[in-house]
Write an enzyme that holds these catalytic residues in place. Sequence first.
Site, PDB file in Angstrom:
ATOM      1  N   THR A  11      -2.664  -6.796  -1.326  1.00  0.00           N
ATOM      2  CA  THR A  11      -1.216  -6.575  -1.361  1.00  0.00           C
ATOM      3  C   THR A  11      -0.531  -7.927  -1.584  1.00  0.00           C
ATOM      4  OG1 THR A  11      -1.053  -6.880   1.022  1.00  0.00           O
ATOM      5  CG2 THR A  11      -1.401  -4.631   0.231  1.00  0.00           C
ATOM      6  N   ASP A  66      11.656   3.650   4.414  1.00  0.00           N
ATOM      7  CA  ASP A  66      11.449   2.219   4.615  1.00  0.00           C
ATOM      8  C   ASP A  66      12.748   1.626   5.119  1.00  0.00           C
ATOM      9  OD1 ASP A  66      10.716  -0.711   3.983  1.00  0.00           O
ATOM     10  OD2 ASP A  66       8.992   0.336   3.155  1.00  0.00           O
ATOM     11  N   LYS A  89      -3.815  -0.801  16.551  1.00  0.00           N
ATOM     12  CA  LYS A  89      -4.616  -0.075  15.562  1.00  0.00           C
ATOM     13  C   LYS A  89      -5.741   0.707  16.237  1.00  0.00           C
ATOM     14  CE  LYS A  89      -2.221  -1.107  11.951  1.00  0.00           C
ATOM     15  NZ  LYS A  89      -1.440  -0.051  11.265  1.00  0.00           N
ATOM     16  N   ASN A 117       2.339   5.154   7.471  1.00  0.00           N
ATOM     17  CA  ASN A 117       1.870   3.929   6.833  1.00  0.00           C
ATOM     18  C   ASN A 117       2.573   2.675   7.337  1.00  0.00           C
ATOM     19  OD1 ASN A 117       0.617   2.398   4.377  1.00  0.00           O
ATOM     20  ND2 ASN A 117       2.829   2.068   4.167  1.00  0.00           N
ATOM     21  N   TYR A 119      -1.988  -6.568  17.114  1.00  0.00           N
ATOM     22  CA  TYR A 119      -2.367  -5.773  15.933  1.00  0.00           C
ATOM     23  C   TYR A 119      -3.608  -4.952  16.248  1.00  0.00           C
ATOM     24  CZ  TYR A 119      -3.363  -4.577  11.078  1.00  0.00           C
ATOM     25  OH  TYR A 119      -3.595  -3.893   9.899  1.00  0.00           O
ATOM     26  N   VAL A 147      11.309   3.407  11.864  1.00  0.00           N
ATOM     27  CA  VAL A 147      10.291   4.342  12.348  1.00  0.00           C
ATOM     28  C   VAL A 147      10.178   4.377  13.870  1.00  0.00           C
ATOM     29  CG1 VAL A 147       8.887   4.375  10.252  1.00  0.00           C
ATOM     30  CG2 VAL A 147       8.464   2.603  11.987  1.00  0.00           C
ATOM     31  N   MET A 182       0.817  -1.208   0.000  1.00  0.00           N
ATOM     32  CA  MET A 182       0.000   0.000   0.000  1.00  0.00           C
ATOM     33  C   MET A 182       0.850   1.258   0.000  1.00  0.00           C
ATOM     34  SD  MET A 182      -3.485  -0.217   2.230  1.00  0.00           S
ATOM     35  CE  MET A 182      -2.632  -0.335   3.805  1.00  0.00           C
TER      36      MET A 182
END
Length: 244
Positions: free
Chosen positions: A185, A37, A154, A87, A150, A61, A18
């Site tokens: 993806t 990245d 989120k 992202n 997860y 990140v 994505m």
Amino acid sequence: MNRLENKVAIITGGAQGMGAAHVRLFVEQGAKVVLTDLNEEKGQALAAELGDNVIFVKQNVTSEEDWNNVLAITEEKFGQVNVLVNNAGITMAKSILDISLEEYRRIVDINQTSVFIGMKTVAPLMARSGGGSIINISSMNGLVAGAVGYTDTKFAVRGMTKAAAMNLAAMGIRVNSVHPGVIATPMVVQEDTKAAVETFSAQIPLKRVAQPEEVSNMVLFLASDESSYSTGSEFVIDGGLTAQ
């Protein structure tokens, strides 16, 4: 019409999936993009393919030092920041009984803490640029249950988005979250998961998974001035799954 003309965007996790779709669409719509990245090979290849309006910066990140480096390079190369797309993220399909504390903390660091660091680091430069838009990529599992770790992170991204939107509104910075469902993806449609995804698609009201570009179109809207009165909100792209 170039909907992102004269805008500079930072997109994390932009080398593939994505993230790469977001990078391509932003460039197509006139933005200058800093894509970050850990995958240096794919990141450099995408930047080279898309030309002078894209630069790649290798970034962890979860590192405040790396975020400061990204900002310094962005300011040196393009002079401003108008858009941040948080992202980058990971998932892990383990039961709460099986996931280790180390694994759990890794998910929290990448999916949640990185978003906090990114917003905190970028906001002052964005404010000096006259304001801007921060788009945090959450998930439909930021609205309904999914895998432990997860789902937790989120949901946290969703909450941080609302809190940050209130903190940053006076600086002209809008903050919104995007909640994709099942997206086609490479990780999702690889051979060992393809059959399961096709079976699951029958449960989706629209009877199909989404293409990455469909998420990118929503991210584009939030990055552009077209969404100038939207902040602190969730934008869901799940084919109707969470509406059931």
